[in-house]
Design an enzyme around this catalytic site. Structure first.
Site, short mmCIF file in Angstrom:
data_model
loop_
_atom_site.label_atom_id
_atom_site.label_comp_id
_atom_site.label_asym_id
_atom_site.label_seq_id
_atom_site.Cartn_x
_atom_site.Cartn_y
_atom_site.Cartn_z
N HIS A 32 10.29 -0.52 8.64
CA HIS A 32 9.29 -1.56 8.88
C HIS A 32 9.18 -2.53 7.69
O HIS A 32 9.44 -3.72 7.81
CB HIS A 32 7.93 -0.92 9.14
CG HIS A 32 7.90 -0.01 10.32
ND1 HIS A 32 8.05 -0.47 11.62
CD2 HIS A 32 7.76 1.34 10.41
CE1 HIS A 32 7.99 0.56 12.46
NE2 HIS A 32 7.82 1.66 11.75
N ASP A 83 0.85 -1.20 0.00
CA ASP A 83 0.00 0.00 0.00
C ASP A 83 0.89 1.25 0.00
O ASP A 83 0.91 2.00 0.95
CB ASP A 83 -0.95 0.00 1.22
CG ASP A 83 -0.21 -0.12 2.54
OD1 ASP A 83 0.94 -0.62 2.56
OD2 ASP A 83 -0.78 0.29 3.59
#
Length: 303
Positions: free
Chosen positions: A238, A8
Site C-alpha cells: 500500500h 504512522d
C-alpha cells in the site's frame, strides 16, 4: 525529487520508508508523524528507529495525536502489533523529534523548497489538513501531494465503504480534497494489485541482510493478518506503491475526479466522486508485478 513522508509506522510504512531511502530519484528530507497504525509517540519513535537503521540523519516532526474533533484513538494493534512492528516490541528511543510540530514543519519546508517539494501522506490526513489551515500558501508551494488512501472504484478495507487512512480522519480528508494542491490519490483500487508474498520477503532478506531481513522479520505478523482476515497469501504494498507513484506516475492509469469524503453515518470515510470539487488524479490501475519488481530491486540495494 525532494520528499517528505507523512507516516504512522506501521509495517507497510517501514517498507515505504526503506524504498524511499533506496530510490536514487528521491531525496528524503524529513518525516512527519501522525496517529494511525500506532499512537503518535510510537509513530515518532518508530520513524527515528527506522532512520537510524537506514543510516539517515533527517528530521522527524511529530504531528496530530487524534482525529479532528476527537480526544482518543485506538491503534490497529491487530494489524501491525502492539508497537507497530509486528512481534518486535523492544524498540529503542533513538534521538529526538524536531522542535516544530508536523504542520509547521510541513509549511516551512514547502516555503523553503517552493515548487520542488512532494509530500507523500501514508497515514490519516490530519497533518496535511492542519498545514493547509496554518498556511494559505502551503498547497501552492508544494510540487505535489501524493496520498495513500481511499477506495473510489472498489470496496474499503476497514469497512465495506472506507479505506483505513481516510476513515481514521474523514473530516480532515474531506477538507484536503476540498482545497487540494496538485494531488494523486493512490488507493485500494491499485494497491491491492501489488501483492507481496512470503517468498518475496524471503528473497528480499537474502539480498539485503540488514534492512531486508528486518522487513522480513516484522512482516510475519502482517502476513498472518492478511491470511486470517482476507485469505490472501501476501500483503498489498500500500504505502510503497504511493511512494513509487511520486516518481513513476506513468506506471499508473489515472482518472481526473473531484472527491467528497463521507464524514458521518454508516458510510463514514467513503471516497465518492463529486464533480463540484476540484479534480485530483485518482489511480485506477497499475502493473502490480512491476511495482513488486521495482520495490524489491530498490530495497535489495540496501545493506
Amino acid at each position: 525529487m525532494k520528499l517528505i513522508i507523512d507516516t504512522d509506522p506501521g509495517i507497510d510504512d517501514a517498507m515505504a520508508i526503506a524504498y524511499a531511502a533506496a530510490a536514487p530519484e528521491i531525496e528524503l528530507v524529513g518525516l512527519t508523524t501522525v496517529f494511525g497504525n500506532t499512537y503518535v509517540h510510537q509513530s515518532s519513535r518508530n520513524a527515528r528507529y527506522l532512520l537510524d537503521k537506514l543510516g539517515l540523519s533527517i528530521p522527524v516532526a511529530q504531528g496530530a495525536s487524534f482525529p479532528r474533533g476527537s480526544e482518543s484513538h485506538t491503534p490497529s494493534e491487530y494489524v501491525h502489533g502492539p508497537e507497530g512492528f509486528g512481534d518486535l516490541t523492544d524498540i529503542p528511543e533513538i534521538g529526538y523529534n524536531h522542535a516544530l510540530p508536523a504542520a509547521e514543519f510541513l509549511a516551512e519546508m514547502a516555503r523553503v523548497h517552493k515548487g520542488e517539494l512532494v509530500v507523500c501522506a501514508i497515514g490519516p490526513l490530519t497533518n496535511i489538513a492542519d498545514a493547509i489551515r496554518l498556511d494559505p500558501e502551503f498547497s501552492s508551494n508544494l510540487k505535489r501531494l501524493v496520498i495513500m488512501g481511499g477506495a473510489v472504484f472498489c470496496p474499503g478495507n476497514i469497512t465495506e465503504h472506507a479505506e483505513a487512512n481516510i476513515y481514521h480522519d474523514a473530516a480532515a480528508a474531506n477538507e484536503v480534497f476540498a482545497t487540494p494542491p496538485e494531488t494523486v490519490l493512490v488507493g485500494l483500487d491499485v494497491t491491492l494489485k501489488t501483492l507481496y508474498e512470503a517468498a518475496d520477503f524471503e528473497a528480499l532478506a537474502s539480498r539485503s541482510p540488514h534492512m531486508g531481513a528486518f522487513l522480513h522479520d516484522i512482516s510475519r505478523f502482517y502476513l498472518k493478518f492478511y491470511k486470517e482476515i482476507g485469505g490472501l497469501e501476501g500483503c498489498g504494498l500500500h504505502d510503497s506503491t504511493a511512494v513509487i507513484a511520486c516518481t513513476h506516475d506513468p506506471m499508473f492509469d489515472m482518472a481526473s475526479i473531484g472527491l467528497q469524503v463521507i464524514a458521518h453515518g454508516p458510510e463514514l470515510g467513503a471516497t465518492r466522486p463529486d464533480p463540484s470539487r476540484p479534480s485530483i488524479s485518482v489511480c485506477r490501475n497499475v502493473d502490480g508485478a512491476e511495482v513488486v519488481r521495482l520495490f524489491t530491486d530498490r530495497v535489495a540495494s540496501l545493506p
